[in-house]
Design a protein around this motif. Structure first.
Motif, short mmCIF file in Angstrom:
data_model
loop_
_atom_site.label_atom_id
_atom_site.label_comp_id
_atom_site.label_asym_id
_atom_site.label_seq_id
_atom_site.Cartn_x
_atom_site.Cartn_y
_atom_site.Cartn_z
N MET A 1 0.82 -1.20 0.00
CA MET A 1 0.00 0.00 0.00
C MET A 1 0.87 1.26 0.00
O MET A 1 0.49 2.26 -0.59
CB MET A 1 -0.93 -0.01 1.20
N ARG A 2 2.03 1.22 0.66
CA ARG A 2 2.92 2.38 0.72
C ARG A 2 3.29 2.86 -0.68
O ARG A 2 3.20 4.04 -1.00
CB ARG A 2 4.16 2.04 1.54
N GLN A 3 3.70 1.92 -1.55
CA GLN A 3 4.10 2.29 -2.90
C GLN A 3 2.93 2.86 -3.69
O GLN A 3 3.08 3.80 -4.46
CB GLN A 3 4.68 1.09 -3.63
N GLN A 4 1.73 2.31 -3.45
CA GLN A 4 0.55 2.80 -4.16
C GLN A 4 0.20 4.22 -3.74
O GLN A 4 -0.17 5.05 -4.57
CB GLN A 4 -0.63 1.87 -3.91
N LEU A 5 0.33 4.52 -2.44
CA LEU A 5 0.09 5.89 -1.98
C LEU A 5 1.11 6.85 -2.58
O LEU A 5 0.76 7.92 -3.07
CB LEU A 5 0.16 5.96 -0.45
N GLU A 6 2.38 6.46 -2.52
CA GLU A 6 3.44 7.34 -3.00
C GLU A 6 3.36 7.55 -4.51
O GLU A 6 3.76 8.60 -5.00
CB GLU A 6 4.80 6.79 -2.58
N SER A 7 2.83 6.56 -5.24
CA SER A 7 2.73 6.70 -6.70
C SER A 7 1.42 7.36 -7.13
O SER A 7 1.23 7.65 -8.30
CB SER A 7 2.84 5.33 -7.36
N GLY A 8 0.51 7.59 -6.17
CA GLY A 8 -0.75 8.24 -6.50
C GLY A 8 -1.84 7.28 -6.94
O GLY A 8 -2.91 7.70 -7.36
N GLU A 9 -1.58 5.97 -6.84
CA GLU A 9 -2.58 4.98 -7.24
C GLU A 9 -3.75 4.93 -6.26
O GLU A 9 -4.85 4.54 -6.64
CB GLU A 9 -1.95 3.59 -7.34
N ILE A 10 -3.53 5.28 -4.99
CA ILE A 10 -4.58 5.30 -3.99
C ILE A 10 -4.92 6.75 -3.68
O ILE A 10 -4.03 7.56 -3.44
CB ILE A 10 -4.14 4.58 -2.70
N ALA A 11 -6.19 7.05 -3.68
CA ALA A 11 -6.63 8.43 -3.46
C ALA A 11 -6.89 8.74 -2.00
O ALA A 11 -7.48 9.76 -1.68
CB ALA A 11 -7.88 8.69 -4.28
N GLY A 12 -6.44 7.89 -1.08
CA GLY A 12 -6.66 8.13 0.34
C GLY A 12 -7.80 7.29 0.88
O GLY A 12 -8.37 6.45 0.20
N SER A 13 -8.12 7.53 2.14
CA SER A 13 -9.18 6.78 2.81
C SER A 13 -10.55 7.15 2.24
O SER A 13 -10.71 8.20 1.61
CB SER A 13 -9.16 7.08 4.31
N PRO A 14 -11.55 6.31 2.49
CA PRO A 14 -12.91 6.67 2.04
C PRO A 14 -13.36 8.03 2.60
O PRO A 14 -14.02 8.80 1.91
CB PRO A 14 -13.77 5.52 2.57
N PHE A 15 -12.98 8.34 3.86
CA PHE A 15 -13.36 9.62 4.45
C PHE A 15 -12.70 10.78 3.71
O PHE A 15 -13.35 11.78 3.38
CB PHE A 15 -12.99 9.65 5.93
N SER A 16 -11.40 10.65 3.42
CA SER A 16 -10.70 11.68 2.66
C SER A 16 -11.32 11.87 1.28
O SER A 16 -11.47 13.00 0.80
CB SER A 16 -9.21 11.33 2.50
N GLN A 17 -11.66 10.77 0.65
CA GLN A 17 -12.29 10.85 -0.67
C GLN A 17 -13.64 11.55 -0.58
O GLN A 17 -13.98 12.36 -1.44
CB GLN A 17 -12.45 9.45 -1.27
N HIS A 18 -14.40 11.26 0.48
CA HIS A 18 -15.70 11.91 0.68
C HIS A 18 -15.55 13.43 0.78
O HIS A 18 -16.36 14.18 0.24
CB HIS A 18 -16.38 11.35 1.93
N LEU A 19 -14.52 13.87 1.49
CA LEU A 19 -14.28 15.31 1.62
C LEU A 19 -13.70 15.93 0.36
O LEU A 19 -13.68 17.15 0.23
CB LEU A 19 -13.33 15.58 2.79
N GLY A 20 -13.20 15.11 -0.56
CA GLY A 20 -12.60 15.63 -1.79
C GLY A 20 -11.13 15.96 -1.63
O GLY A 20 -10.58 16.73 -2.42
N ILE A 21 -10.48 15.37 -0.64
CA ILE A 21 -9.05 15.61 -0.42
C ILE A 21 -8.26 14.92 -1.53
O ILE A 21 -8.49 13.75 -1.83
CB ILE A 21 -8.61 15.11 0.97
N ARG A 22 -7.34 15.66 -2.13
CA ARG A 22 -6.47 15.13 -3.18
C ARG A 22 -5.06 14.96 -2.64
O ARG A 22 -4.52 15.87 -2.02
CB ARG A 22 -6.48 16.05 -4.40
N TYR A 23 -4.46 13.82 -2.92
CA TYR A 23 -3.10 13.51 -2.50
C TYR A 23 -2.16 13.93 -3.63
O TYR A 23 -2.06 13.25 -4.65
CB TYR A 23 -2.97 12.02 -2.20
N CYS A 24 -1.50 15.07 -3.47
CA CYS A 24 -0.62 15.60 -4.52
C CYS A 24 0.74 14.93 -4.52
O CYS A 24 1.26 14.57 -5.57
CB CYS A 24 -0.47 17.11 -4.36
N SER A 25 1.34 14.79 -3.34
CA SER A 25 2.62 14.10 -3.23
C SER A 25 2.78 13.55 -1.82
O SER A 25 2.36 14.17 -0.85
CB SER A 25 3.80 15.02 -3.58
#
Length: 141
Positions: A1-25
């Motif tokens: 999961m770490r590599q997926q977060l760092e590469s942008g493949e995962i958009a964050g937790s369901p709660f973060s996604q609900h709020l519209g939080i974007r993971y830039c880096s």
């Protein structure tokens, strides 16, 4: 999961996604996340709710720490403090977080939220580092 977060493949937790939080880096103990205001993020005064901004800070610090957490450990926020310096009426805010100290049991992080180069909020937090065994025990209680 770490590599997926760092590469942008995962958009964050369901709660973060609900709020519209974007993971830039994310990586090397740092994170840059964004939040765009929306009608559901506003309070009765029409400004972005402090809870939405705090959720952005907590997500940014959590994912920055995750990028440095040894395999097999999980994390949990023990305490956090935030100071708001200006209201956010509309638009996008950027949150930058950084691991300041990573010990064997706890970590110290800080974050700041900016909009158009202006400081919106500054936060610090202490996180616990939790073993999988401790996590399983807490689920049984």
């Amino acid at each position: 999961m770490r590599q997926q977060l760092e590469s942008g493949e995962i958009a964050g937790s369901p709660f973060s996604q609900h709020l519209g939080i974007r993971y830039c880096s994310v990586g090397e103990g740092r994170a840059h996340l964004q939040l765009s205001t929306a009608p559901f993020t506003r309070n009765f005064n029409g400004v972005t709710h402090g809870g939405a901004l705090f959720s952005l800070v907590d997500a940014a610090m959590g994912v920055a720490l995750f990028s440095r957490t040894p395999e097999g450990l999980s994390t949990a926020t023990l305490e956090s403090k935030i100071n708001y310096t200006r209201a956010v009426h509309e638009g996008t805010v950027d949150c930058y977080s950084e691991v300041l100290h990573l010990g064997s049991r706890t970590a110290l992080l800080e974050a700041r939220i900016e909009q158009d180069g202006q400081l919106v909020a500054k936060a610090s937090a202490t996180f616990a580092l939790i073993t999988q065994q401790d996590l399983k025990r807490s689920r049984k209680s």
